[in-house]
Design an enzyme around this catalytic site. Sequence first.
Site, PDB file in Angstrom:
ATOM      1  N   ASP A  28       0.844  -1.191   0.000  1.00 35.18           N
ATOM      2  CA  ASP A  28       0.000   0.000   0.000  1.00 35.18           C
ATOM      3  C   ASP A  28       0.884   1.248   0.000  1.00 35.18           C
ATOM      4  OD1 ASP A  28      -3.227   0.469   0.993  1.00 35.18           O
ATOM      5  OD2 ASP A  28      -1.851   2.178   1.074  1.00 35.18           O
ATOM      6  N   ASN A  85     -12.744  -3.400   2.641  1.00 41.92           N
ATOM      7  CA  ASN A  85     -13.639  -2.261   2.767  1.00 41.92           C
ATOM      8  C   ASN A  85     -14.575  -2.299   1.564  1.00 41.92           C
ATOM      9  OD1 ASN A  85     -12.297  -1.302   5.068  1.00 41.92           O
ATOM     10  ND2 ASN A  85     -10.775  -0.250   3.822  1.00 41.92           N
ATOM     11  N   VAL A  94     -10.967   2.891  -3.571  1.00 39.06           N
ATOM     12  CA  VAL A  94     -10.585   2.424  -4.909  1.00 39.06           C
ATOM     13  C   VAL A  94     -11.605   1.366  -5.353  1.00 39.06           C
ATOM     14  CG1 VAL A  94      -8.806   1.299  -6.301  1.00 39.06           C
ATOM     15  CG2 VAL A  94      -8.135   2.881  -4.482  1.00 39.06           C
ATOM     16  N   HIS A  98     -10.292  -5.343  -3.347  1.00 35.37           N
ATOM     17  CA  HIS A  98      -8.955  -5.615  -2.805  1.00 35.37           C
ATOM     18  C   HIS A  98      -9.054  -6.012  -1.347  1.00 35.37           C
ATOM     19  CE1 HIS A  98      -9.902  -1.330  -2.499  1.00 35.37           C
ATOM     20  NE2 HIS A  98      -9.208  -1.310  -1.375  1.00 35.37           N
ATOM     21  N   HIS A 100      -6.985  -5.917   2.183  1.00 35.53           N
ATOM     22  CA  HIS A 100      -5.854  -5.332   2.895  1.00 35.53           C
ATOM     23  C   HIS A 100      -5.264  -6.430   3.774  1.00 35.53           C
ATOM     24  CE1 HIS A 100      -6.822  -0.927   2.302  1.00 35.53           C
ATOM     25  NE2 HIS A 100      -8.004  -1.449   2.043  1.00 35.53           N
TER      26      HIS A 100
HETATM   27  P1  5GP Z   1      -9.665   1.300   0.273  1.00 35.87           P
HETATM   28  O1  5GP Z   1      -9.747   2.612   1.004  1.00 35.87           O
HETATM   29  O2  5GP Z   1     -10.369   1.395  -1.080  1.00 35.87           O
HETATM   30  O3  5GP Z   1     -10.098   0.117   1.069  1.00 35.87           O
HETATM   31  O4  5GP Z   1      -8.140   1.051   0.009  1.00 35.87           O
HETATM   32  C1  5GP Z   1      -7.439   1.640  -1.046  1.00 35.87           C
HETATM   33  C2  5GP Z   1      -5.993   1.622  -0.680  1.00 35.87           C
HETATM   34  O5  5GP Z   1      -5.244   1.902  -1.841  1.00 35.87           O
HETATM   35  C3  5GP Z   1      -5.595   2.685   0.360  1.00 35.87           C
HETATM   36  O6  5GP Z   1      -5.077   2.044   1.517  1.00 35.87           O
HETATM   37  C4  5GP Z   1      -4.566   3.527  -0.370  1.00 35.87           C
HETATM   38  O7  5GP Z   1      -3.509   3.928   0.473  1.00 35.87           O
HETATM   39  C5  5GP Z   1      -4.110   2.619  -1.478  1.00 35.87           C
HETATM   40  N1  5GP Z   1      -3.657   3.304  -2.668  1.00 35.87           N
HETATM   41  C6  5GP Z   1      -4.259   4.348  -3.293  1.00 35.87           C
HETATM   42  N2  5GP Z   1      -3.581   4.695  -4.390  1.00 35.87           N
HETATM   43  C7  5GP Z   1      -2.520   3.855  -4.472  1.00 35.87           C
HETATM   44  C8  5GP Z   1      -1.449   3.721  -5.404  1.00 35.87           C
HETATM   45  O8  5GP Z   1      -1.341   4.432  -6.399  1.00 35.87           O
HETATM   46  N3  5GP Z   1      -0.544   2.733  -5.170  1.00 35.87           N
HETATM   47  C9  5GP Z   1      -0.635   1.905  -4.083  1.00 35.87           C
HETATM   48  N4  5GP Z   1       0.305   0.973  -3.941  1.00 35.87           N
HETATM   49  N5  5GP Z   1      -1.642   2.001  -3.188  1.00 35.87           N
HETATM   50  C10 5GP Z   1      -2.568   2.971  -3.383  1.00 35.87           C
END
Ligand code: 5GP
Length: 112
Positions: A28, A85, A94, A98, A100
């Site tokens: 992440d 999430n 996003v 996915h 975590h």
């Molecule tokens: P969500 O909030 O959708 O459950 O998790 C999305 C995750 O994607 C977040 O923890 C965020 O830090 C990570 N993230 C967002 N943009 C990028 C990126 O460009 N590269 C990587 N490696 N992680 C990202």
Amino acid sequence: MTLFEKIAARQIPADIVYEDEHTIAFRDLHPVAPIHVLVTPRLPLPGLSSAGTEHIEVLGHCLNAARRVAAQLGLEPGGYRVVINNGDDAGQTVPHLHLHLLGGRQMSWPPG
Ligand code: 5GP
């Protein structure tokens, strides 16, 4: 193309720690634990809600990849957490399913 499809296609750089035919896993960008890896299916399902019974294999591959990455990164036998999430209330940002994978520190429950 989703952000995570672009990472899988190497259009956006990421620290990829594992990949197979069905999944790709990378660190992440904003880790909330010493080890914070996102495990994502190559199939761009927007979220868990979008999965149906026809995606049971894909979901299984994601969980199996998370298990493999956890072992690969030394999170056994200490333990780790796997979180999905799903949707706005859960804080999903996003829209590509996915998991975590979080580890390397003691965690509390319930999450905030
Ligand atoms: P969500 O909030 O959708 O459950 O998790 C999305 C995750 O994607 C977040 O923890 C965020 O830090 C990570 N993230 C967002 N943009 C990028 C990126 O460009 N590269 C990587 N490696 N992680 C990202």
